[in-house]
Design a protein around this motif. Structure first.
Motif, PDB file in Angstrom:
ATOM      1  N   UNK A 173      -0.177  -0.461   8.779  1.00 58.70           N
ATOM      2  CA  UNK A 173      -0.338  -0.607   7.328  1.00 58.70           C
ATOM      3  C   UNK A 173      -1.505   0.237   6.820  1.00 58.70           C
ATOM      4  N   UNK A 174      -2.605   0.267   7.567  1.00 57.38           N
ATOM      5  CA  UNK A 174      -3.727   1.145   7.205  1.00 57.38           C
ATOM      6  C   UNK A 174      -3.250   2.585   7.046  1.00 57.38           C
ATOM      7  N   UNK A 186       2.266  -2.652  -4.080  1.00 58.01           N
ATOM      8  CA  UNK A 186       1.950  -3.716  -3.124  1.00 58.01           C
ATOM      9  C   UNK A 186       2.900  -3.720  -1.932  1.00 58.01           C
ATOM     10  N   UNK A 187       2.686  -4.654  -1.008  1.00 58.40           N
ATOM     11  CA  UNK A 187       3.384  -4.651   0.281  1.00 58.40           C
ATOM     12  C   UNK A 187       4.104  -5.970   0.493  1.00 58.40           C
ATOM     13  N   UNK A 229       5.775  -0.894  -0.780  1.00 58.25           N
ATOM     14  CA  UNK A 229       6.186  -0.778   0.621  1.00 58.25           C
ATOM     15  C   UNK A 229       6.704  -2.105   1.150  1.00 58.25           C
ATOM     16  N   UNK A 230       7.797  -2.037   1.899  1.00 55.81           N
ATOM     17  CA  UNK A 230       8.307  -3.193   2.631  1.00 55.81           C
ATOM     18  C   UNK A 230       8.236  -2.890   4.118  1.00 55.81           C
ATOM     19  N   UNK A 243      11.800   1.075  -3.334  1.00 58.48           N
ATOM     20  CA  UNK A 243      10.825   0.693  -2.321  1.00 58.48           C
ATOM     21  C   UNK A 243      10.821   1.694  -1.169  1.00 58.48           C
ATOM     22  N   UNK A 244       9.640   1.983  -0.634  1.00 55.96           N
ATOM     23  CA  UNK A 244       9.543   2.607   0.677  1.00 55.96           C
ATOM     24  C   UNK A 244       9.673   1.506   1.726  1.00 55.96           C
ATOM     25  N   UNK A 245      10.082   1.877   2.928  1.00 52.41           N
ATOM     26  CA  UNK A 245      10.221   0.901   4.014  1.00 52.41           C
ATOM     27  C   UNK A 245       9.724   1.537   5.305  1.00 52.41           C
TER      28      UNK A 245
END
Length: 242
Positions: free
Chosen positions: A127-128, A139-140, A39-40, A67-69
């Motif tokens: 983010x949670x 990862x983020x 995730x970004x 990537x997800x965003x």
């Protein structure tokens, strides 16, 4: 988190609007993902509707790399309630810039510190919620936005593994001390002719970051002239999130 809209973009990316309490946001996920995506988090200066064309372009470039965003609206921006104190500080900043006067540190503190104090917990709550989704696996990374918010997130949020920061907004001096505590990989973008940015402050801030892995990318041009290859940061995040 409650999803409020859904559409499939031309390249197959799934775009979903959501709300997190009173906070609106958008999530983009790759159309062909077969496993949970890293995730970004896409930062911005406020105003999802105004920023949408640039945000969706960044999200689509990220999705093309797997990537997800996601992004959320900033406090006191877009359709969210306004802060009288923030509006007054912003007006004082605008007057100083128009007059060609040095920007007093007190103005910067009044404008930026309350924003950081409110926005960072909201990003962490988002983010949670995002990491609880089965299609998001971490990862983020964090990219763009108000650099002071990025500094605080890089210090307090251990789930963020790398950050791409845009030097283009004022930073309270107290956050220079926090910058010394940043240990994750950083890439900092600086527009050399940014009319609203103190170039020397940006260079001093870069020098202050405590991480041993930091890169400064400087390009000619004004605030909105960031080259596309810089703005999405895919090569940087591919090294650190995959």
């Amino acid at each position: 988190m409650r999803f409020t809209s859904e559409q499939r973009l031309d390249d197959g990316v799934l775009e979903r609007g959501f709300t997190l309490g009173e906070i609106p946001g958008i999530l983009w996920t790759p159309g062909s993902a077969s496993a949970p995506a890293p995730l970004i988090l896409l930062g911005h200066p406020g105003g999802l509707h105004k920023m949408y064309p640039r945000l969706v372009a960044r999200a689509q470039h990220s999705a093309a790399e797997g990537f997800a965003a996601a992004t959320i609206e900033l406090p006191w921006s877009g359709d969210r309630p306004r802060s009288a104190a923030a509006q007054e500080a912003r007006a004082d900043l605008r007057r100083a810039l128009q007059a060609g006067e040095p920007v007093d540190g007190g103005i910067v503190d009044r404008l930026v510190l309350p924003l950081v104090e409110k926005a960072v917990p909201e990003w962490r709550a988002a983010l949670d919620a995002l990491l609880s989704l089965p299609e998001i696996g971490g990862p983020v990374g964090y990219a763009g936005g108000v650099i002071a918010i990025g500094i605080r997130l890089a210090v307090v949020e251990p789930r963020i593994s790398a950050a791409l920061l845009f030097a283009g907004s004022f930073v309270p001096r107290i956050l220079f001390e926090e910058a010394r505590q940043v240990t994750i990989p950083l890439q900092v973008l600086l527009q050399w002719d940014d009319e609203g940015n103190d170039r020397q402050m940006a260079l001093d801030l870069f020098d202050t970051f405590g991480t041993k892995e930091k890169t400064l990318h400087a390009n000619m041009g004004g605030h909105t002239g960031v080259p596309q290859f810089e703005g999405d940061g895919n090569r940087f995040f591919a090294r650190h999130l995959k």
